[in-house]
Design a protein around this motif. Sequence first.
Motif, PDB file in Angstrom:
ATOM      1  N   ASP A  93       1.129  -1.437   0.426  1.00  0.00           N
ATOM      2  CA  ASP A  93      -0.131   0.115   0.262  1.00  0.00           C
ATOM      3  C   ASP A  93       0.812   1.656  -0.135  1.00  0.00           C
ATOM      4  O   ASP A  93       1.556   1.400   0.649  1.00  0.00           O
ATOM      5  CB  ASP A  93      -0.815   0.249   1.144  1.00  0.00           C
ATOM      6  N   LEU A  94       1.047   1.846  -1.126  1.00  0.00           N
ATOM      7  CA  LEU A  94       1.105   3.432  -0.706  1.00  0.00           C
ATOM      8  C   LEU A  94       1.234   4.243  -1.132  1.00  0.00           C
ATOM      9  O   LEU A  94      -0.154   4.896  -0.852  1.00  0.00           O
ATOM     10  CB  LEU A  94       1.900   4.062  -2.856  1.00  0.00           C
ATOM     11  N   ARG A  95       1.492   5.146   0.521  1.00  0.00           N
ATOM     12  CA  ARG A  95       1.332   6.226   1.078  1.00  0.00           C
ATOM     13  C   ARG A  95       2.496   6.519   1.567  1.00  0.00           C
ATOM     14  O   ARG A  95       2.935   5.979   2.512  1.00  0.00           O
ATOM     15  CB  ARG A  95      -0.139   5.593   1.867  1.00  0.00           C
ATOM     16  N   ASP A  96       1.822   8.210   2.184  1.00  0.00           N
ATOM     17  CA  ASP A  96       2.789   9.166   2.398  1.00  0.00           C
ATOM     18  C   ASP A  96       4.870   8.890   2.722  1.00  0.00           C
ATOM     19  O   ASP A  96       5.434   8.983   2.732  1.00  0.00           O
ATOM     20  CB  ASP A  96       2.696   8.941   3.976  1.00  0.00           C
ATOM     21  N   GLY A  97       4.748   8.328   1.141  1.00  0.00           N
ATOM     22  CA  GLY A  97       5.848   8.044   0.626  1.00  0.00           C
ATOM     23  C   GLY A  97       6.719   7.049   1.034  1.00  0.00           C
ATOM     24  O   GLY A  97       7.426   6.914   0.607  1.00  0.00           O
TER      25      GLY A  97
END
Length: 361
Positions: free
Chosen positions: A246-250
């Motif tokens: 899950d890609l989030r906040d870099g």
Amino acid sequence: MSSLTVQDLTKSFTATAPVLTGVDLHVPSGSFTALLGPSGCGKTTLLRLIAGFDDPDSGTVALGDRVVAGAGRSVAARRRGIGFVPQEGGLFPHLTVAGNISFGLPRRQRREGGRVRELLALVGLDAELADRAPHQLSGGQQQRVALARALAPEPSLVLLDEPFSSLDAALREETRLAVSQALRATGATAVLVTHDQAEALSMADQVAVLRGGRLVQLTDPRTLYRRPGDLDVATFVGEAVVLDADLRDGLAHCALGALPYEQASTGAVPDGRARVLLRPEQLRLSAPDPGAPIARVRSVDFYGHDSRVWLDLPDGGTVSARLDGADLPRAGDDVAISVRGTALAFPAGHGAALPAPAPLG
């Protein structure tokens, strides 16, 4: 030596099953290119079209500025100035080593013998072998003689069709090193067909990956390994750790923690579901630490110089780590996993299914 340019090349042997579809390939003069891909992807067909053993359905093949196939012409194989090294060497059994090497030379050069001695030295063979018959040579020596024969008339291009596939591991490494050195010493333009990833990555200036009759990536070996164009290429050119993320906040949040990541060359991957690629050598193992992802060692494959450790993750997945041969964990041990470097992110659903778990043992 000449450059090689293939443009929009297609070939079918039946109406419903194209072998090559719109292949574009450029091999700069004096460079070494490996054609890499699984069996049946069209590698050997492409080599045969370049050599002139078959004609393309459409597209062109050019050596330097000279079109040798397509555009309304087809230059015969013997007039293309191409040296060819087949899988088994293809030496003439009734001729000596010297006779094989000098077969395509002018009569004067055959009589003098200097060119034969020069070529034997170039491929790392003793001049005393000149009078031997092919059956008196080892497999590696036969392949070197085949290369010397291909280089004898100073061809514009040298083609090698899986020339090391029949050799055992130690002889294959020794022979391919000698062949690579000989080709570079002559400044030859060369194209190698292989399904051996290590062979392609270690020998070539650039690697062309074929899949299903299409060229899916053409780049230098380091870029191919570190930034493959898709996950199918990634898993083909080396061992791979592929995880849902899950890609989030870099960061890429996955079973191995929150990892820094780079975008794949296929384009930007938006935040949300994705898949990330790591190489096994990026994984580091240590004693269990409450702050790190924990895995259980399933099995250890020991190779001497290094080892592959198969790990079962708490979510049911299995990954492999590549470690040096010292201080290895044992099957059943719990270990903490850390990751060195960055992951490579691909869109969710990209590429083939995750690799199957390794067998127990």
